[in-house]
Design a protein around this motif. Sequence first.
Motif, PDB file in Angstrom:
ATOM      1  N   HIS A 105      64.674  79.501  42.465  1.00 44.58           N
ATOM      2  CA  HIS A 105      63.828  78.401  43.023  1.00 44.58           C
ATOM      3  C   HIS A 105      64.101  76.885  42.570  1.00 44.58           C
ATOM      4  CE1 HIS A 105      61.288  82.002  42.086  1.00 44.58           C
ATOM      5  NE2 HIS A 105      60.710  81.832  43.146  1.00 44.58           N
ATOM      6  N   VAL A 106      64.010  76.070  43.509  1.00 42.87           N
ATOM      7  CA  VAL A 106      64.291  74.713  43.443  1.00 42.87           C
ATOM      8  C   VAL A 106      63.115  73.900  43.789  1.00 42.87           C
ATOM      9  CG1 VAL A 106      66.032  72.972  44.174  1.00 42.87           C
ATOM     10  CG2 VAL A 106      66.747  75.435  44.245  1.00 42.87           C
ATOM     11  N   SER A 107      62.818  72.752  43.099  1.00 40.32           N
ATOM     12  CA  SER A 107      61.619  71.877  43.303  1.00 40.32           C
ATOM     13  C   SER A 107      62.416  70.820  43.804  1.00 40.32           C
ATOM     14  CB  SER A 107      60.932  71.674  42.009  1.00 40.32           C
ATOM     15  OG  SER A 107      61.460  70.905  41.224  1.00 40.32           O
ATOM     16  N   LEU A 115      55.947  64.996  49.770  1.00 38.55           N
ATOM     17  CA  LEU A 115      55.396  65.792  49.081  1.00 38.55           C
ATOM     18  C   LEU A 115      56.314  66.730  48.259  1.00 38.55           C
ATOM     19  CD1 LEU A 115      52.768  67.244  51.727  1.00 38.55           C
ATOM     20  CD2 LEU A 115      52.548  65.621  49.811  1.00 38.55           C
ATOM     21  N   LEU A 116      55.903  67.231  47.075  1.00 36.51           N
ATOM     22  CA  LEU A 116      56.631  68.222  46.282  1.00 36.51           C
ATOM     23  C   LEU A 116      56.582  69.525  46.741  1.00 36.51           C
ATOM     24  CD1 LEU A 116      55.982  67.251  42.634  1.00 36.51           C
ATOM     25  CD2 LEU A 116      58.107  67.626  43.527  1.00 36.51           C
ATOM     26  N   ALA A 117      57.921  70.230  46.810  1.00 39.43           N
ATOM     27  CA  ALA A 117      57.889  71.505  47.289  1.00 39.43           C
ATOM     28  C   ALA A 117      58.751  72.423  46.383  1.00 39.43           C
ATOM     29  CB  ALA A 117      58.808  71.486  48.782  1.00 39.43           C
ATOM     30  N   VAL A 118      58.353  73.759  46.355  1.00 40.51           N
ATOM     31  CA  VAL A 118      58.967  74.409  45.550  1.00 40.51           C
ATOM     32  C   VAL A 118      59.583  75.555  46.478  1.00 40.51           C
ATOM     33  CG1 VAL A 118      58.985  76.349  43.577  1.00 40.51           C
ATOM     34  CG2 VAL A 118      57.840  74.278  43.402  1.00 40.51           C
ATOM     35  N   ARG A 119      61.064  75.926  46.444  1.00 40.00           N
ATOM     36  CA  ARG A 119      61.611  76.668  47.525  1.00 40.00           C
ATOM     37  C   ARG A 119      62.266  77.692  46.843  1.00 40.00           C
ATOM     38  NH1 ARG A 119      63.774  76.530  52.733  1.00 40.00           N
ATOM     39  NH2 ARG A 119      63.255  74.443  52.932  1.00 40.00           N
ATOM     40  N   ASP A 120      61.945  79.100  47.385  1.00 40.28           N
ATOM     41  CA  ASP A 120      62.654  80.240  46.788  1.00 40.28           C
ATOM     42  C   ASP A 120      63.751  80.400  47.564  1.00 40.28           C
ATOM     43  OD1 ASP A 120      63.634  82.990  46.631  1.00 40.28           O
ATOM     44  OD2 ASP A 120      61.617  83.710  46.060  1.00 40.28           O
ATOM     45  N   VAL A 121      65.186  80.057  47.112  1.00 42.63           N
ATOM     46  CA  VAL A 121      66.186  79.989  47.716  1.00 42.63           C
ATOM     47  C   VAL A 121      66.630  81.434  48.193  1.00 42.63           C
ATOM     48  CG1 VAL A 121      67.123  78.136  46.602  1.00 42.63           C
ATOM     49  CG2 VAL A 121      67.670  80.135  45.647  1.00 42.63           C
ATOM     50  N   THR A 123      64.695  83.842  49.527  1.00 41.06           N
ATOM     51  CA  THR A 123      63.926  84.105  50.758  1.00 41.06           C
ATOM     52  C   THR A 123      63.662  82.937  51.696  1.00 41.06           C
ATOM     53  OG1 THR A 123      61.601  83.549  49.722  1.00 41.06           O
ATOM     54  CG2 THR A 123      62.766  85.865  49.381  1.00 41.06           C
ATOM     55  N   ASN A 124      63.903  81.709  51.240  1.00 42.42           N
ATOM     56  CA  ASN A 124      63.811  80.459  52.162  1.00 42.42           C
ATOM     57  C   ASN A 124      62.249  80.041  52.175  1.00 42.42           C
ATOM     58  OD1 ASN A 124      65.543  78.469  52.631  1.00 42.42           O
ATOM     59  ND2 ASN A 124      65.920  79.346  54.793  1.00 42.42           N
ATOM     60  N   LYS A 125      61.396  80.893  51.583  1.00 45.33           N
ATOM     61  CA  LYS A 125      60.120  80.488  51.357  1.00 45.33           C
ATOM     62  C   LYS A 125      59.403  79.255  50.654  1.00 45.33           C
ATOM     63  CE  LYS A 125      58.240  85.077  52.637  1.00 45.33           C
ATOM     64  NZ  LYS A 125      57.182  86.193  52.614  1.00 45.33           N
ATOM     65  N   VAL A 126      58.753  78.394  51.062  1.00 46.37           N
ATOM     66  CA  VAL A 126      58.501  77.194  50.594  1.00 46.37           C
ATOM     67  C   VAL A 126      57.090  77.159  49.986  1.00 46.37           C
ATOM     68  CG1 VAL A 126      58.446  74.648  50.724  1.00 46.37           C
ATOM     69  CG2 VAL A 126      60.324  75.930  51.843  1.00 46.37           C
ATOM     70  N   ARG A 127      56.662  76.803  48.907  1.00 48.76           N
ATOM     71  CA  ARG A 127      55.412  76.278  48.767  1.00 48.76           C
ATOM     72  C   ARG A 127      55.142  74.696  48.378  1.00 48.76           C
ATOM     73  NH1 ARG A 127      51.982  80.327  46.610  1.00 48.76           N
ATOM     74  NH2 ARG A 127      52.831  82.330  46.174  1.00 48.76           N
ATOM     75  N   VAL A 128      54.184  74.265  49.286  1.00 52.90           N
ATOM     76  CA  VAL A 128      54.100  72.800  49.206  1.00 52.90           C
ATOM     77  C   VAL A 128      52.893  72.305  48.265  1.00 52.90           C
ATOM     78  CG1 VAL A 128      54.038  70.692  50.631  1.00 52.90           C
ATOM     79  CG2 VAL A 128      55.166  72.747  51.549  1.00 52.90           C
ATOM     80  N   LEU A 129      53.313  71.708  47.276  1.00 57.98           N
ATOM     81  CA  LEU A 129      52.058  71.041  46.581  1.00 57.98           C
ATOM     82  C   LEU A 129      51.061  70.080  46.909  1.00 57.98           C
ATOM     83  CD1 LEU A 129      54.143  71.142  43.138  1.00 57.98           C
ATOM     84  CD2 LEU A 129      52.787  73.093  44.161  1.00 57.98           C
ATOM     85  N   PRO A 130      49.907  70.024  46.627  1.00 52.08           N
ATOM     86  CA  PRO A 130      49.117  69.168  47.024  1.00 52.08           C
ATOM     87  C   PRO A 130      49.439  67.869  46.935  1.00 52.08           C
ATOM     88  CG  PRO A 130      47.986  70.592  45.940  1.00 52.08           C
ATOM     89  CD  PRO A 130      49.400  70.933  45.773  1.00 52.08           C
ATOM     90  N   ARG A 131      48.982  66.722  47.652  1.00 52.07           N
ATOM     91  CA  ARG A 131      49.381  65.071  47.660  1.00 52.07           C
ATOM     92  C   ARG A 131      48.812  64.855  46.053  1.00 52.07           C
ATOM     93  NH1 ARG A 131      51.468  61.773  50.833  1.00 52.07           N
ATOM     94  NH2 ARG A 131      51.177  63.255  52.580  1.00 52.07           N
ATOM     95  N   ALA A 132      47.730  65.179  45.678  1.00 48.70           N
ATOM     96  CA  ALA A 132      47.253  64.765  44.423  1.00 48.70           C
ATOM     97  C   ALA A 132      48.277  65.050  43.212  1.00 48.70           C
ATOM     98  CB  ALA A 132      45.934  65.554  43.884  1.00 48.70           C
ATOM     99  N   VAL A 133      49.155  66.090  43.399  1.00 52.45           N
ATOM    100  CA  VAL A 133      50.281  66.289  42.441  1.00 52.45           C
ATOM    101  C   VAL A 133      51.620  65.536  42.768  1.00 52.45           C
ATOM    102  CG1 VAL A 133      51.901  68.117  41.697  1.00 52.45           C
ATOM    103  CG2 VAL A 133      49.626  68.565  41.997  1.00 52.45           C
ATOM    104  N   ARG A 151      61.301  79.738  34.403  1.00 51.92           N
ATOM    105  CA  ARG A 151      62.515  80.617  34.620  1.00 51.92           C
ATOM    106  C   ARG A 151      62.077  81.211  36.021  1.00 51.92           C
ATOM    107  NH1 ARG A 151      64.945  85.381  34.893  1.00 51.92           N
ATOM    108  NH2 ARG A 151      67.286  85.212  34.078  1.00 51.92           N
ATOM    109  N   ASP A 152      60.903  81.704  36.408  1.00 52.71           N
ATOM    110  CA  ASP A 152      60.515  82.409  37.536  1.00 52.71           C
ATOM    111  C   ASP A 152      60.076  81.460  38.544  1.00 52.71           C
ATOM    112  OD1 ASP A 152      57.948  81.736  36.804  1.00 52.71           O
ATOM    113  OD2 ASP A 152      57.194  83.968  37.023  1.00 52.71           O
ATOM    114  N   GLY A 153      60.023  80.004  38.566  1.00 49.56           N
ATOM    115  CA  GLY A 153      59.554  79.223  39.208  1.00 49.56           C
ATOM    116  C   GLY A 153      57.942  79.225  39.449  1.00 49.56           C
TER     117      GLY A 153
END
Length: 342
Positions: A105-107, A115-121, A123-133, A151-153
């Motif tokens: 995982h990479v943030s 926006l802050l994002a966390v990518r699972d490299v 699978t290439n899936k991305v979680r985008v964090l809310p603007r408040a964060v 460690r596990d993202g």
Amino acid sequence: MRKPAILALSAAATMALTPLAGAAQAEARTGAVSATASSASPVRYAWLKSCHKKDDYFPCGSWHLLLRDGRDSVLKDAAVFSRTAKGKIDKQSHAPVSVSGDGRHVSYFRQKDGLLAVRDVTTNKVRVLPRAVSKPPKGLGTGDLATTLSRDGGLLTVDYYDEDDKVPSLLVNVRTGKVSKIPAKVTVLGFSPDGKHLLVTQGTAENTSRFSVYDQDGRQTDTQVVPQVVANNSPMALADDGASVAVLITTTSGRQRLRVYDLSNDTVGEAVDVRVPKKESARRLEWTPDGGLTLWETLDSAKTGETTGVVVRGLDAGTGATTKLDSFRVKSSLWTWWLPGE
């Protein structure tokens, strides 16, 4: 290297953020952010090139990931430059990036919307964090913070560097959006491998160091003023028991020794000589589920001091014996680079 993450964890009340919505929610499910093709191979290190014009040096290009299979992956949607408190691009400062300890995982801050994002490299899936964060507090830019992944993202710290140490930092559950507010006077040292514990340090009025451990909700579970041999050496790592702190010591002769500090009982174990070549320098340390350790060692140029390679070793905490797990070269002329867990 990233400057120290100034945080202060307390049993502060936690707040639940609004769930991901709209396009951001869909993108988190599908991994629709543009990037290179997905891969099952984790990250060895993340890097950003350095360019220069006359005597002026600055970050340039795109963020890259060297994968364990040897391929180079480009984070096309990651912001390269930080933004000031007024939202202007600062081309002398890079935007924060961090890699999870498992290398999967990479943030980063996204270029298109900040926006802050966390990518699972893998699978290439991305979680985008809310603007408040994602949005820094008033008076701070993205160059005034650092991020760290578990460690596990699944967990992310967002650490702010305000002059008065008054702006709370954040401990974010990436999967649920739950956020713990973290006051501003301690330095994060790292997560335990299971992500259930966070080790931090804080200077005291008597010029000593206090280590504390907090859970995933920002509640303190243990604290001690620690011996100098623990406080003044690095790298270090917290085990899944939330108490065992492994500390790597480099002696004046260049030899490496390991000690394990028991935070609950305030005791330091005997020194164990670590069997590595003298030319290697310790950079990062992490416990493994079986009670061993993983040690990242750098090879540095005697002329320039620039890191030219990394050796990853399994380390027996009882005997100091090591086993080579991986090795790779580090590109030259980099602005910055990050190992898994940094």
